[in-house]
Design a protein around this motif. Structure first.
Motif, short mmCIF file in Angstrom:
data_model
loop_
_atom_site.label_atom_id
_atom_site.label_comp_id
_atom_site.label_asym_id
_atom_site.label_seq_id
_atom_site.Cartn_x
_atom_site.Cartn_y
_atom_site.Cartn_z
N ILE A 22 -22.14 30.77 60.30
CA ILE A 22 -22.43 30.05 59.05
C ILE A 22 -23.23 30.94 58.11
O ILE A 22 -22.96 31.00 56.91
N ASN A 23 -24.22 31.64 58.64
CA ASN A 23 -25.05 32.51 57.79
C ASN A 23 -24.20 33.61 57.14
O ASN A 23 -24.35 33.91 55.95
N THR A 24 -23.30 34.20 57.93
CA THR A 24 -22.45 35.27 57.42
C THR A 24 -21.53 34.76 56.31
O THR A 24 -21.40 35.38 55.24
N LEU A 25 -20.90 33.60 56.56
CA LEU A 25 -20.00 33.04 55.56
C LEU A 25 -20.74 32.56 54.32
O LEU A 25 -20.25 32.72 53.19
N LEU A 26 -21.91 31.99 54.51
CA LEU A 26 -22.72 31.56 53.36
C LEU A 26 -23.09 32.75 52.48
O LEU A 26 -22.99 32.69 51.25
N GLU A 27 -23.49 33.85 53.11
CA GLU A 27 -23.86 35.05 52.35
C GLU A 27 -22.65 35.57 51.57
O GLU A 27 -22.75 35.89 50.38
N LYS A 28 -21.49 35.60 52.22
CA LYS A 28 -20.30 36.12 51.55
C LYS A 28 -19.85 35.19 50.44
O LYS A 28 -19.46 35.63 49.35
N ALA A 29 -19.90 33.87 50.69
CA ALA A 29 -19.48 32.91 49.67
C ALA A 29 -20.39 32.97 48.46
O ALA A 29 -19.92 32.95 47.31
N ASN A 30 -21.69 33.06 48.67
CA ASN A 30 -22.63 33.15 47.55
C ASN A 30 -22.44 34.45 46.77
O ASN A 30 -22.56 34.48 45.54
N MET A 31 -22.14 35.53 47.49
CA MET A 31 -21.88 36.80 46.83
C MET A 31 -20.63 36.72 45.96
O MET A 31 -20.63 37.17 44.80
N GLU A 32 -19.58 36.12 46.50
CA GLU A 32 -18.34 35.98 45.73
C GLU A 32 -18.52 35.05 44.54
O GLU A 32 -17.98 35.30 43.45
N LEU A 33 -19.26 33.98 44.72
CA LEU A 33 -19.53 33.08 43.59
C LEU A 33 -20.36 33.78 42.52
O LEU A 33 -20.15 33.58 41.32
N GLY A 34 -21.31 34.61 42.96
CA GLY A 34 -22.10 35.38 42.00
C GLY A 34 -21.25 36.34 41.20
O GLY A 34 -21.40 36.48 39.98
N SER A 35 -20.31 37.00 41.88
CA SER A 35 -19.39 37.91 41.18
C SER A 35 -18.51 37.16 40.21
O SER A 35 -18.24 37.62 39.10
N ILE A 81 -21.50 16.44 32.70
CA ILE A 81 -22.54 17.27 33.31
C ILE A 81 -23.06 18.32 32.33
O ILE A 81 -24.27 18.48 32.16
N THR A 82 -22.15 19.05 31.68
CA THR A 82 -22.57 20.19 30.86
C THR A 82 -23.07 19.78 29.48
O THR A 82 -23.97 20.42 28.93
N LYS A 83 -22.51 18.72 28.90
CA LYS A 83 -22.89 18.31 27.54
C LYS A 83 -23.89 17.15 27.54
O LYS A 83 -24.81 17.12 26.73
N LEU A 87 -17.91 19.91 40.53
CA LEU A 87 -18.94 19.25 39.72
C LEU A 87 -20.32 19.42 40.33
O LEU A 87 -21.31 19.63 39.61
N MET A 88 -20.42 19.32 41.65
CA MET A 88 -21.71 19.53 42.31
C MET A 88 -22.21 20.95 42.11
O MET A 88 -23.38 21.18 41.79
N LEU A 89 -21.33 21.92 42.27
CA LEU A 89 -21.73 23.32 42.10
C LEU A 89 -22.12 23.62 40.66
O LEU A 89 -23.05 24.40 40.40
N LEU A 90 -21.45 22.99 39.73
CA LEU A 90 -21.76 23.17 38.31
C LEU A 90 -23.10 22.52 37.98
O LEU A 90 -23.95 23.12 37.29
N HIS A 91 -23.32 21.33 38.47
CA HIS A 91 -24.55 20.60 38.18
C HIS A 91 -25.77 21.32 38.74
O HIS A 91 -26.84 21.35 38.11
N GLU A 92 -25.63 21.93 39.92
CA GLU A 92 -26.76 22.60 40.56
C GLU A 92 -26.94 24.04 40.12
O GLU A 92 -27.83 24.73 40.60
N GLY A 93 -26.07 24.52 39.23
CA GLY A 93 -26.24 25.87 38.69
C GLY A 93 -25.63 26.97 39.52
O GLY A 93 -25.78 28.15 39.19
N LEU A 94 -24.95 26.62 40.63
CA LEU A 94 -24.30 27.66 41.41
C LEU A 94 -23.11 28.23 40.65
O LEU A 94 -22.70 29.37 40.85
N LEU A 95 -22.55 27.41 39.76
CA LEU A 95 -21.54 27.87 38.82
C LEU A 95 -22.11 27.80 37.40
O LEU A 95 -22.75 26.82 37.04
N LYS A 96 -21.88 28.84 36.61
CA LYS A 96 -22.27 28.81 35.21
C LYS A 96 -21.15 28.25 34.34
O LYS A 96 -21.39 27.68 33.28
#
Length: 379
Positions: A36-49, A120-122, A229-238
């Motif tokens: 889980i830690n490995t996949l979480l790190e990779k997923a967050n890295m890919e989302l950041g990119s 959410i955004t407006k 929508l959850m990822l957008l609301h929490e700022g994980l997606l811009k």
């Protein structure tokens, strides 16, 4: 609570069948499995990119609209619709009458997703039971489930598979449990006192929502809309540029099996690993598609600008194809406020240069497709 120790719920005996009551999820969560830690790190890295790339692209909203079209088609396809993305983009009256209901469902999905994004955004509105009901109402407007209390939690029993609850593959909890279960779900979404990574939270919310199945119809599509929508609301997606339904559709058996195994084998770990792998792949593919789309638009525009004669109208027509790559001459004329003659002249020139193609072979009511661009998002 440890993911590995989770007990999914209990069965409640009803008349002639048993329904499943999922355990509450509003808790802090830990895990022993280091995957889980490995996949979480990779997923967050890919989302950041993906976020970084999306912020650098001019006119990113054009490409996001294409992502939304694909998401709507794939998520609806999981529920049984049979249209292509090209058909979904046509005016309803241009579609085979047997497929119009399917197209309307896909178009409703697009409207519901865009509605949620704007709330959410407006409006700064949180992901909540109220927003979920509003999205569901939009999703079910004027389609086959329109008489199944759109926007309202059910007041009767539903089930998945089979002709009756006793033969179903899954029977969700009785309607009397829905208020408490949805309250727990909403509290978990907004519980700031627990330290749960957002992707883990989104995975748990999706599983729980599908297990509750709070509406008479449209639960799968509503549950999948909740993820971005959850990822957008929490700022994980811009930007609203992460849509996971294509992965779920490509791995549909594994998707359903992973959800079901939580209930049948308490295998929450298996679902979480599947969801994180889906997230890694989705973010990677989204970034690749954006990159390929930008390159395609740049090269196609370069070719169009070098054509002889006036290119202003030509470029305007081409730009509309980049927003929606399936068009009719009437649509284009209306969108651009040009005469049909002017539009057809531009279309013929674009066809000659192989920048678009005509799909019907008809002399009238022709349909034009920018296939190279569409194929990028369907790859």
């Amino acid at each position: 609570m440890f993911i590995e120790d989770y007990r999914a719920g209990a069965y409640e005996t009803q008349t002639g069948f048993k329904s499943f009551i999922p355990s509450p999820i509003n808790s802090s969560w830990e895990w022993r499995n280091t995957r889980i830690n490995t996949l979480l790190e990779k997923a967050n890295m890919e989302l950041g990119s993906l976020n970084a790339y999306a912020e650098l692209i001019p006119n990113i909203d054009i490409y996001i609209r294409m992502h939304i079209h694909v998401e709507a088609n794939k998520s609806s396809k999981i529920e049984g619709t049979k249209t292509t993305i090209e058909e979904d983009m046509l005016p309803l009256m241009e579609v085979d009458p047997e497929k119009r209901d399917d197209v309307q469902e896909v178009q409703n999905y697009i409207a519901a997703l865009q509605y949620g994004v704007e709330r959410i955004t407006k409006d700064g509105f949180p992901v909540s039971s109220r927003l979920i009901r509003e999205i569901h109402r939009c999703l079910m407007n004027g389609v086959r489930g329109e008489f199944k209390t759109p926007g309202e939690f059910r007041l009767s029993q539903n089930w998945i598979g089979g002709s009756m609850p006793s033969k179903a593959s899954y029977v969700p909890p009785a309607h009397i449990h829905i208020p408490q279960l949805m309250s727990d779900l909403e509290q978990f979404i907004h519980n700031d006192s627990i330290d749960v990574p957002m992707l883990v939270k989104a995975a748990l919310v999706h599983y729980q929502f599908e297990s509750i199945h709070p509406f008479l119809d449209g639960n799968g599509r509503t549950g999948r809309i909740l993820i971005p929508l959850m990822l957008l609301h929490e700022g994980l997606l811009k930007k609203p540029c992460f849509y996971i339904s294509e992965y779920f559709d490509l791995h549909r058996t594994e998707y359903y099996d992973a959800l079901n195994r939580v209930r049948t084998h308490n295998d929450l770990l298996g679902w979480l690993l599947f969801f994180l792998e889906a997230s890694v792949s989705t973010a990677e593919e989204a970034r690749k598609k954006f990159s390929n789309a930008v390159a395609f638009v740049g090269e196609t525009s370069r070719i169009a600008r070098q054509l002889s004669g006036k290119t202003d109208n030509l470029m305007r027509v081409l730009d509309v194809f980049f927003e929606k790559p399936v068009q009719t001459a009437i649509q284009l004329a209306s969108t651009l406020e040009l005469s049909t003659q002017t539009v057809n002249r531009a279309l013929n020139q674009l066809i000659q240069e192989n920048l678009i193609e005509e799909k019907t072979g008809n002399a009238r009511n022709r349909v034009f497709v920018c296939k190279g661009y569409l194929d990028i998002f369907q790859a």
